[in-house]
Design an enzyme around this catalytic site. Structure first.
Site, PDB file in Angstrom:
ATOM      1  N   GLN A   1       0.798  -1.216   0.000  1.00 16.09           N
ATOM      2  CA  GLN A   1       0.000   0.000   0.000  1.00 16.09           C
ATOM      3  C   GLN A   1       0.833   1.270   0.000  1.00 16.09           C
ATOM      4  O   GLN A   1       0.319   2.339  -0.316  1.00 16.09           O
ATOM      5  CB  GLN A   1      -0.947   0.005   1.198  1.00 16.09           C
ATOM      6  CG  GLN A   1      -0.235   0.089   2.529  1.00 16.09           C
ATOM      7  CD  GLN A   1      -1.192  -0.158   3.670  1.00 16.09           C
ATOM      8  OE1 GLN A   1      -1.617  -1.263   3.917  1.00 16.09           O
ATOM      9  NE2 GLN A   1      -1.522   0.915   4.379  1.00 16.09           N
TER      10      GLN A   1
ATOM     11  N   CYS B   1      -5.107   0.570   4.194  1.00 15.03           N
ATOM     12  CA  CYS B   1      -5.216  -0.847   4.536  1.00 15.03           C
ATOM     13  C   CYS B   1      -6.651  -1.334   4.428  1.00 15.03           C
ATOM     14  O   CYS B   1      -6.907  -2.471   4.040  1.00 15.03           O
ATOM     15  CB  CYS B   1      -4.685  -1.102   5.933  1.00 15.03           C
ATOM     16  SG  CYS B   1      -5.593  -0.277   7.239  1.00 15.03           S
TER      17      CYS B   1
ATOM     18  N   HIS C   1      -5.968  -1.594  12.339  1.00 12.87           N
ATOM     19  CA  HIS C   1      -5.367  -2.023  11.073  1.00 12.87           C
ATOM     20  C   HIS C   1      -6.268  -3.037  10.389  1.00 12.87           C
ATOM     21  O   HIS C   1      -6.731  -3.991  11.011  1.00 12.87           O
ATOM     22  CB  HIS C   1      -3.989  -2.624  11.337  1.00 12.87           C
ATOM     23  CG  HIS C   1      -3.233  -3.033  10.113  1.00 12.87           C
ATOM     24  ND1 HIS C   1      -3.240  -2.289   8.955  1.00 12.87           N
ATOM     25  CD2 HIS C   1      -2.448  -4.119   9.851  1.00 12.87           C
ATOM     26  CE1 HIS C   1      -2.478  -2.895   8.050  1.00 12.87           C
ATOM     27  NE2 HIS C   1      -2.001  -4.002   8.566  1.00 12.87           N
TER      28      HIS C   1
END
Length: 390
Positions: free
Chosen positions: A174, A180, A324
């Site tokens: 990324q 994410c 995350h």
């Protein structure tokens, strides 16, 4: 004989006390990391590229840092910046040692993030806002998945991995963008499309970064915001409304937010619906994984900054700070965990930090007790049947 037993006991107690002292020292180092962020359930995760390799015992920090700089092609502004990054690197070696003490079944050491301060790491890797709740954001607005029966859960295989069945694309990177959530979303849609069609397509994260500004139904200020973060369930809702998701080759990833270029006529996959998997029920999560394909999940990434490999079973990892977005692709039955009574089952997780991080881009995390909040924010997606051109 009693006297002999009493004479033999003190060394064991001393060894136990020494081990406990090491854990206390590790906790002292880790508590600032655990407590310095306020969680809102909104995922903004930023990384830079690079590889990962454990620190080399016996080498001074200066030598290890010089090797790190060469390996990752770091370019600093001058001698002062180099010296500052060296100090950060040395501090992170101590943090890796603390992580190792609290997570002895994994390997912790030098990673691509070892020249970032804790504050920089939090800002680039987590970047959460105030006032949210992961379960409220997901389970308060998303239909619940139909539960598996006890018999279905009992019949699940001991180990399972969608990579072995062709449902997972290669590990992606990324870059310096808090996207994410977009990679977690596309991974789940890629897997669902494979189950529906038998075809594995590489789908576009950039479309989500550029075009998706969907807000949560229960928290209107929690909106997908490109490199500023987002939620996988918001992204599913956007895809249902927009008309689908284009392929990577048609809408390639740039790692920066730009003008929306989505063309509905070129959508490769359309989303039909999505569901939330019951939080905290790992039997149901395994059943949903086998039934629906790879699942989008959120977790606390605190131990991932220094993770090099092995099965991660942290003795402390706050479950509330889910920051995350990753992809759950499988599970295993036997991962060695020294301080967790031998072998422990684990999850197989695809990350979006490139193949040189972790285990070729993957993370193995203990399952069975919601380690690092991995059971808190789990969702599945289903795709619509392909349109037939008349």
């Amino acid at each position: 004989m009693d006297d002999a037993c009493h004479r033999a006991t003190p060394p064991k107690n001393l060894a136990t006390m020494a081990a406990a002292a090491k854990l206390v020292a590790a906790l002292v180092l880790l508590l600032p990391l655990a407590g310095s962020s306020d969680y809102d359930g909104f995922i903004r995760q930023v990384t830079d590229g690079g590889g990962s390799r454990a620190s080399r015992p016996g080498l001074l920090p200066e030598a290890q840092f010089a090797a790190f700089v060469r390996r990752h092609g770091r370019r600093y502004s001058g001698p002062e910046e180099y010296a500052r990054r060296l100090r950060v690197f040395a501090a992170n070696l101590a943090r890796a040692a603390a992580h190792q003490a609290l997570d002895p079944s994994a390997r912790h050491g030098v990673t691509p993030f070892s020249d970032l301060t804790r504050e920089e790491f939090e800002a680039r890797l987590t970047g959460v806002r105030h006032g949210g709740d992961a379960q409220r954001l997901v389970h308060g607005s998303v239909p619940a998945a139909a539960p598996a029966t006890e018999e279905e859960v009992a019949r699940l295989p001991a180990s399972f991995d969608w990579r072995d069945r062709g449902a997972v694309t290669g590990v992606k990177t990324q870059g310096a963008c808090g996207s994410c959530w977009a990679f977690s979303t596309t991974g789940a849609v890629e897997g669902a499309n494979f189950l529906a069609t038998g075809k594995l397509l590489d789908l576009s994260e950039q479309q989500l970064v550029d075009c998706d500004h969907k807000c949560s139904a229960v928290a209107r200020n929690e909106c997908d915001n490109g490199c500023g973060g987002g939620l996988m369930t918001n992204a599913y809702a956007y895809l249902m409304e927009s008309g689908g998701l284009m392929e990577q080759r048609a809408y390639p990833y740039t790692g920066a937010a730009g003008h929306c270029r989505f063309d509905p006529s070129r959508a490769a996959v359309r989303v039909a619906n999505f569901t939330a998997v019951p939080a905290g029920d790992e039997g149901q999560i395994r059943a949903a994984l086998v039934r629906h394909g790879p699942l989008a999940v959120g977790l606390n990434a605190a131990f991932m900054q220094t993770y090099v490999g092995g099965v991660s079973c942290p003795l402390i990892c706050p479950r509330a700070w889910v920051n995350h977005g990753v992809l759950l692709v499988g599970y295993g039955a036997r991962g060695f965990a020294a301080l967790r009574l031998g072998y422990r089952p684990y999850w197989v997780i695809k990350n979006s930090w490139g193949e040189q991080w972790g285990e070729k881009g993957y993370y193995r995390l203990c399952r069975g007790s919601n380690v690092c909040g991995v059971d808190t924010m789990v969702s599945a997606v289903a795709v619509a049947p392909p349109q037939v051109n008349s």
